[in-house]
Write a protein that holds these residues in place. Structure first.
Motif, mmCIF file in Angstrom:
data_model
loop_
_atom_site.group_PDB
_atom_site.id
_atom_site.type_symbol
_atom_site.label_atom_id
_atom_site.label_comp_id
_atom_site.label_asym_id
_atom_site.label_seq_id
_atom_site.Cartn_x
_atom_site.Cartn_y
_atom_site.Cartn_z
ATOM 1 N N UNK A 54 27.374 51.634 -15.384
ATOM 2 C CA UNK A 54 27.586 52.854 -15.920
ATOM 3 C C UNK A 54 25.346 53.082 -16.309
ATOM 4 N N UNK A 55 25.004 54.245 -16.346
ATOM 5 C CA UNK A 55 24.247 54.577 -16.968
ATOM 6 C C UNK A 55 24.053 55.422 -17.994
ATOM 7 N N UNK A 56 24.286 54.766 -19.292
ATOM 8 C CA UNK A 56 24.136 55.152 -21.188
ATOM 9 C C UNK A 56 23.149 56.355 -21.198
ATOM 10 N N UNK A 57 23.585 57.355 -22.162
ATOM 11 C CA UNK A 57 22.972 58.431 -23.025
ATOM 12 C C UNK A 57 21.251 57.528 -23.055
ATOM 13 N N UNK A 58 20.365 58.222 -22.210
ATOM 14 C CA UNK A 58 18.959 57.676 -23.128
ATOM 15 C C UNK A 58 18.367 58.450 -24.374
ATOM 16 N N UNK A 59 18.050 58.360 -25.243
ATOM 17 C CA UNK A 59 17.428 58.878 -26.056
ATOM 18 C C UNK A 59 16.071 59.748 -26.308
ATOM 19 N N UNK A 60 15.655 60.743 -25.767
ATOM 20 C CA UNK A 60 13.905 61.301 -25.729
ATOM 21 C C UNK A 60 12.902 60.866 -27.197
ATOM 22 N N UNK A 61 13.781 60.527 -28.357
ATOM 23 C CA UNK A 61 12.992 59.818 -29.715
ATOM 24 C C UNK A 61 14.020 58.331 -29.732
ATOM 25 N N UNK A 62 14.114 57.725 -28.517
ATOM 26 C CA UNK A 62 14.543 56.291 -29.166
ATOM 27 C C UNK A 62 12.958 55.573 -28.592
ATOM 28 N N UNK A 63 12.777 54.305 -30.281
ATOM 29 C CA UNK A 63 11.955 54.075 -29.989
ATOM 30 C C UNK A 63 11.284 52.702 -29.488
ATOM 31 N N UNK A 64 12.579 52.166 -29.158
ATOM 32 C CA UNK A 64 12.853 51.236 -27.700
ATOM 33 C C UNK A 64 12.480 51.559 -26.131
ATOM 34 N N UNK A 65 12.017 51.052 -25.302
ATOM 35 C CA UNK A 65 12.240 51.129 -23.387
ATOM 36 C C UNK A 65 13.143 51.077 -23.302
ATOM 37 N N UNK A 66 13.957 51.772 -22.598
ATOM 38 C CA UNK A 66 15.472 52.243 -22.327
ATOM 39 C C UNK A 66 15.940 51.120 -21.693
ATOM 40 N N UNK A 67 17.246 51.347 -21.459
ATOM 41 C CA UNK A 67 18.025 50.355 -20.805
ATOM 42 C C UNK A 67 18.778 51.348 -19.875
ATOM 43 N N UNK A 68 18.508 51.882 -18.576
ATOM 44 C CA UNK A 68 18.535 52.814 -18.291
ATOM 45 C C UNK A 68 19.930 52.649 -17.212
ATOM 46 N N UNK A 69 20.266 50.643 -16.418
ATOM 47 C CA UNK A 69 21.785 50.829 -15.774
ATOM 48 C C UNK A 69 22.267 49.335 -17.059
ATOM 49 N N UNK A 70 23.365 49.504 -17.058
ATOM 50 C CA UNK A 70 24.360 48.469 -18.229
ATOM 51 C C UNK A 70 25.112 48.071 -16.984
ATOM 52 N N UNK A 71 25.399 46.381 -17.106
ATOM 53 C CA UNK A 71 27.006 46.000 -16.269
ATOM 54 C C UNK A 71 28.038 45.545 -17.293
ATOM 55 N N UNK A 72 28.908 45.327 -16.541
ATOM 56 C CA UNK A 72 29.292 44.543 -17.325
ATOM 57 C C UNK A 72 30.784 44.449 -16.569
ATOM 58 N N UNK A 73 32.123 43.076 -16.284
ATOM 59 C CA UNK A 73 32.535 42.454 -15.917
ATOM 60 C C UNK A 73 34.080 42.418 -16.674
ATOM 61 N N UNK A 74 35.403 42.992 -15.424
ATOM 62 C CA UNK A 74 35.993 43.469 -15.630
ATOM 63 C C UNK A 74 37.552 42.158 -15.332
ATOM 64 N N UNK A 75 37.914 42.238 -15.512
ATOM 65 C CA UNK A 75 39.119 40.241 -15.159
ATOM 66 C C UNK A 75 39.714 40.500 -14.269
ATOM 67 N N UNK A 76 39.995 40.008 -12.655
ATOM 68 C CA UNK A 76 40.432 40.259 -11.983
ATOM 69 C C UNK A 76 42.305 40.648 -12.015
ATOM 70 N N UNK A 77 43.053 40.050 -13.045
ATOM 71 C CA UNK A 77 43.827 40.534 -13.660
ATOM 72 C C UNK A 77 44.203 41.778 -13.395
ATOM 73 N N UNK A 78 43.697 42.376 -13.995
ATOM 74 C CA UNK A 78 43.589 43.717 -14.531
ATOM 75 C C UNK A 78 44.412 44.281 -12.968
ATOM 76 N N UNK A 79 43.847 44.007 -11.758
ATOM 77 C CA UNK A 79 44.087 44.645 -10.662
ATOM 78 C C UNK A 79 45.297 44.036 -9.664
#
Length: 76
Positions: free
Chosen positions: A8-33
């Motif tokens: 997903x693409x998180x919100x990036x604030x124009x006032x964030x002092x750090x370089x933004x992470x534009x795309x974040x990833x996560x893993x879902x468990x196979x038993x959820x499907x």
């Protein structure tokens, strides 16, 4: 293509002092499907199931970090 790794693409604030992470990833468990556990699922041998953390092969998902490559030795 189906994958348990989502992104997903998180919100990036124009006032964030750090370089933004534009795309974040996560893993879902196979038993959820799986809505219910079907009968006669293939199983790992008991000694291998203890190493993998599950008895049923469809519920096994080795975790790979976002920068790691899958290897052929993992059965994938």
């Amino acid at each position: 293509m189906f994958t348990t790794r989502k992104q997903y693409e998180p919100y990036v604030s124009p006032f964030d002092p750090c370089p933004p992470i534009r795309v974040k990833t996560y893993v879902t468990a196979p038993n959820q499907y799986v809505g219910f556990q079907p009968p006669n699922l293939p199983q790992f041998p008991l000694h291998e199931a203890l190493k993998k953390g599950t008895l049923w092969k469809i519920f096994y998902d080795p975790y790979y970090g976002p920068y790691e490559m899958k290897t052929k030795g993992d059965g994938q």
